[in-house]
Design a protein around this motif. Structure first.
Motif, PDB file in Angstrom:
ATOM      1  N   TYR A 175      17.492  -8.955  15.424  1.00 47.40           N
ATOM      2  CA  TYR A 175      16.261  -9.737  15.456  1.00 47.40           C
ATOM      3  C   TYR A 175      15.287  -9.286  14.368  1.00 47.40           C
ATOM      4  O   TYR A 175      14.619 -10.097  13.721  1.00 47.40           O
ATOM      5  CB  TYR A 175      15.592  -9.581  16.823  1.00 47.40           C
ATOM      6  N   ALA A 176      15.191  -7.980  14.160  1.00 47.14           N
ATOM      7  CA  ALA A 176      14.221  -7.417  13.220  1.00 47.14           C
ATOM      8  C   ALA A 176      14.433  -7.926  11.798  1.00 47.14           C
ATOM      9  O   ALA A 176      13.476  -8.058  11.033  1.00 47.14           O
ATOM     10  CB  ALA A 176      14.298  -5.894  13.239  1.00 47.14           C
ATOM     11  N   GLY A 177      15.675  -8.213  11.442  1.00 51.53           N
ATOM     12  CA  GLY A 177      15.971  -8.674  10.100  1.00 51.53           C
ATOM     13  C   GLY A 177      15.637 -10.125   9.860  1.00 51.53           C
ATOM     14  O   GLY A 177      15.595 -10.584   8.709  1.00 51.53           O
ATOM     15  N   TRP A 178      15.407 -10.874  10.934  1.00 50.62           N
ATOM     16  CA  TRP A 178      15.138 -12.315  10.824  1.00 50.62           C
ATOM     17  C   TRP A 178      13.684 -12.666  11.145  1.00 50.62           C
ATOM     18  O   TRP A 178      13.164 -13.663  10.671  1.00 50.62           O
ATOM     19  CB  TRP A 178      16.033 -13.086  11.791  1.00 50.62           C
ATOM     20  N   GLY A 179      13.035 -11.864  11.946  1.00 53.13           N
ATOM     21  CA  GLY A 179      11.723 -12.236  12.472  1.00 53.13           C
ATOM     22  C   GLY A 179      10.597 -12.171  11.464  1.00 53.13           C
ATOM     23  O   GLY A 179       9.551 -12.801  11.656  1.00 53.13           O
ATOM     24  N   LEU A 180      10.792 -11.396  10.392  1.00 55.98           N
ATOM     25  CA  LEU A 180       9.747 -11.191   9.400  1.00 55.98           C
ATOM     26  C   LEU A 180      10.335 -11.333   8.004  1.00 55.98           C
ATOM     27  O   LEU A 180      11.541 -11.190   7.814  1.00 55.98           O
ATOM     28  CB  LEU A 180       9.126  -9.802   9.576  1.00 55.98           C
ATOM     29  N   SER A 181       9.499 -11.601   7.029  1.00 57.21           N
ATOM     30  CA  SER A 181       9.995 -11.874   5.681  1.00 57.21           C
ATOM     31  C   SER A 181      10.360 -10.585   4.939  1.00 57.21           C
ATOM     32  O   SER A 181       9.941  -9.483   5.314  1.00 57.21           O
ATOM     33  CB  SER A 181       8.935 -12.623   4.880  1.00 57.21           C
ATOM     34  N   ALA A 182      11.100 -10.755   3.841  1.00 56.01           N
ATOM     35  CA  ALA A 182      11.428  -9.616   2.989  1.00 56.01           C
ATOM     36  C   ALA A 182      10.168  -8.990   2.422  1.00 56.01           C
ATOM     37  O   ALA A 182      10.049  -7.752   2.329  1.00 56.01           O
ATOM     38  CB  ALA A 182      12.361 -10.067   1.859  1.00 56.01           C
ATOM     39  N   GLN A 183       9.200  -9.839   2.056  1.00 54.04           N
ATOM     40  CA  GLN A 183       7.949  -9.320   1.489  1.00 54.04           C
ATOM     41  C   GLN A 183       7.182  -8.491   2.502  1.00 54.04           C
ATOM     42  O   GLN A 183       6.524  -7.497   2.149  1.00 54.04           O
ATOM     43  CB  GLN A 183       7.084 -10.478   0.995  1.00 54.04           C
ATOM     44  N   PHE A 184       7.246  -8.891   3.780  1.00 53.73           N
ATOM     45  CA  PHE A 184       6.600  -8.106   4.835  1.00 53.73           C
ATOM     46  C   PHE A 184       7.118  -6.670   4.804  1.00 53.73           C
ATOM     47  O   PHE A 184       6.333  -5.708   4.879  1.00 53.73           O
ATOM     48  CB  PHE A 184       6.895  -8.739   6.205  1.00 53.73           C
ATOM     49  N   TYR A 185       8.425  -6.521   4.669  1.00 53.55           N
ATOM     50  CA  TYR A 185       9.006  -5.176   4.653  1.00 53.55           C
ATOM     51  C   TYR A 185       8.714  -4.456   3.333  1.00 53.55           C
ATOM     52  O   TYR A 185       8.437  -3.248   3.331  1.00 53.55           O
ATOM     53  CB  TYR A 185      10.504  -5.257   4.927  1.00 53.55           C
ATOM     54  N   TRP A 186       8.743  -5.175   2.209  1.00 51.88           N
ATOM     55  CA  TRP A 186       8.393  -4.561   0.922  1.00 51.88           C
ATOM     56  C   TRP A 186       6.975  -4.004   0.950  1.00 51.88           C
ATOM     57  O   TRP A 186       6.699  -2.914   0.443  1.00 51.88           O
ATOM     58  CB  TRP A 186       8.519  -5.588  -0.207  1.00 51.88           C
ATOM     59  N   ASP A 187       6.063  -4.760   1.527  1.00 50.21           N
ATOM     60  CA  ASP A 187       4.651  -4.360   1.558  1.00 50.21           C
ATOM     61  C   ASP A 187       4.326  -3.398   2.697  1.00 50.21           C
ATOM     62  O   ASP A 187       3.162  -2.998   2.852  1.00 50.21           O
ATOM     63  CB  ASP A 187       3.769  -5.606   1.691  1.00 50.21           C
ATOM     64  N   GLU A 188       5.338  -3.064   3.507  1.00 51.57           N
ATOM     65  CA  GLU A 188       5.173  -2.121   4.624  1.00 51.57           C
ATOM     66  C   GLU A 188       4.035  -2.549   5.569  1.00 51.57           C
ATOM     67  O   GLU A 188       3.242  -1.739   6.045  1.00 51.57           O
ATOM     68  CB  GLU A 188       4.928  -0.697   4.124  1.00 51.57           C
ATOM     69  N   LEU A 189       4.005  -3.848   5.842  1.00 53.80           N
ATOM     70  CA  LEU A 189       2.932  -4.365   6.689  1.00 53.80           C
ATOM     71  C   LEU A 189       3.068  -3.944   8.141  1.00 53.80           C
ATOM     72  O   LEU A 189       2.142  -4.128   8.930  1.00 53.80           O
ATOM     73  CB  LEU A 189       2.870  -5.890   6.570  1.00 53.80           C
TER      74      LEU A 189
END
Length: 337
Positions: free
Chosen positions: A200-214
């Motif tokens: 779920y974690a890989g689909w629920g948020l965008s790649a940019q969300f993870y890049w920006d460590e939001l």
């Protein structure tokens, strides 16, 4: 899950499949007061794995869903653990024997609550996030003359093939745990639930969300802290059979399955009469904005309004103020406030 909700007794509730949930129950919570002519009601259904309390972030004084103005009803999906579900239904329909439910079934139960329990004949608005958006579209097709407005955000009128791939991967991760035991587990399959959460974690948020460590804005110190504390922590509080029941509903979501349309999704969408603002989220990996834009071609007068930002699907859950304000503004606009 809390006990801060009411339960409406549906009786023996026949499903679209022809099967029946005996002594079915629909959980709901209301905010505000129903006015004298019963003209201020709003339906705001729950979403996949969400409890009623998880919808409350969009309700409040000064917001579009203001209890001082409107009577807001939040009904829970079949399978969420509050309405009739595998986890709370007595034998023989308990656990893995709980019958499959469609969006049509859920909305028909909600309609019964609205009309028979509250005596409401017309709604100001139906709105919802994710599977709540699916129910919003279903309301518009199933009861096209009953509401003034529809506001589905981060959801769809028909579950896409891409979304089905995601849902099948969730099911595979959960049921690979030997503890699951074909749904007849004696304790929750925690290994499967943790794997479910990681998918779920890989689909629920965008790649940019993870890049920006939001995820730091949500109070987590590291990425692994977020994956364990947020994602695993959330799904370890859910019942496995309940998750699979709601997953089936989501996977088979299609307004074309409404009686009278013979599986023709485009024809069903054409039956929508209420004002509709479609609000997909930028970079939503479940419900891609371009898919919803194509759908708008078949709905007379539909307005397409994409939620900006990098939160993906989580734009619609109250996780950040900018997206909340964007959604709330649309709620106020469609209500004419």
């Amino acid at each position: 899950m809390t006990d801060d909700y009411e339960t409406y007794e549906l009786g023996d509730f026949e499903l679209q499949s022809g099967m029946t949930i005996e002594s079915a129950k629909l959980a709901f919570k209301t905010f505000g007061e129903l006015n004298a002519d019963k003209s201020n009601a709003i339906i705001y259904p729950s979403w996949y794995s969400g409890f009623i309390a998880d919808n409350v972030w969009l309700v409040g004084e000064g917001m579009g869903l203001d209890p001082a103005k409107y009577f807001i009803i939040i009904p829970a999906l079949f399978g969420n653990g509050e309405s009739s579900s595998p986890s709370n239904t007595p034998k023989p329909r308990n656990g893995a024997r709980f019958p499959d439910c469609t969006f049509y079934d859920n909305v028909r139960a909600q309609h019964q609550l609205v009309t028979e329990h509250f005596g409401i004949e017309h709604l100001r608005l139906v709105l919802g996030w994710s599977m709540g958006a699916g129910q919003t579209y279903q309301w518009g097709v199933q009861y096209p003359d009953m509401m003034d407005g529809l506001l589905p955000f981060c959801g769809s009128s028909k579950t896409s093939p891409n979304n089905v791939v995601f849902l099948d991967s969730l099911k595979g991760a959960l049921t690979a745990d030997s503890t699951w035991n074909n749904g007849w587990y004696h304790q929750q399959p925690d290994v499967g639930l943790r794997a479910f959460a990681r998918v779920y974690a890989g689909w629920g948020l965008s790649a940019q969300f993870y890049w920006d460590e939001l995820w730091r804005q949500l109070g987590y110190a590291t990425l692994d802290d977020f994956l364990v504390g947020f994602w695993e922590g959330f799904f370890l509080q859910r019942d496995a059979n309940n998750l699979l029941t709601m997953l089936w509903t989501w996977k088979h979501g299609d307004v074309g399955g409404t009686p009278g349309f013979d599986g023709d999704t485009k024809k069903a969408l054409g039956a929508i009469k209420a004002r509709l603002i479609q609000m997909p989220a930028h970079e939503d990996r479940y419900f891609a904005p371009e898919e919803e834009q194509r759908v708008s071609e078949f709905i007379k007068g539909s307005e397409f309004r994409e939620i900006p930002g990098v939160w993906g699907h989580f734009a619609g859950i109250g996780a950040n103020q900018a997206d909340t304000d964007f959604i709330d503004q649309a709620v106020k606009e469609i209500l004419g406030d």
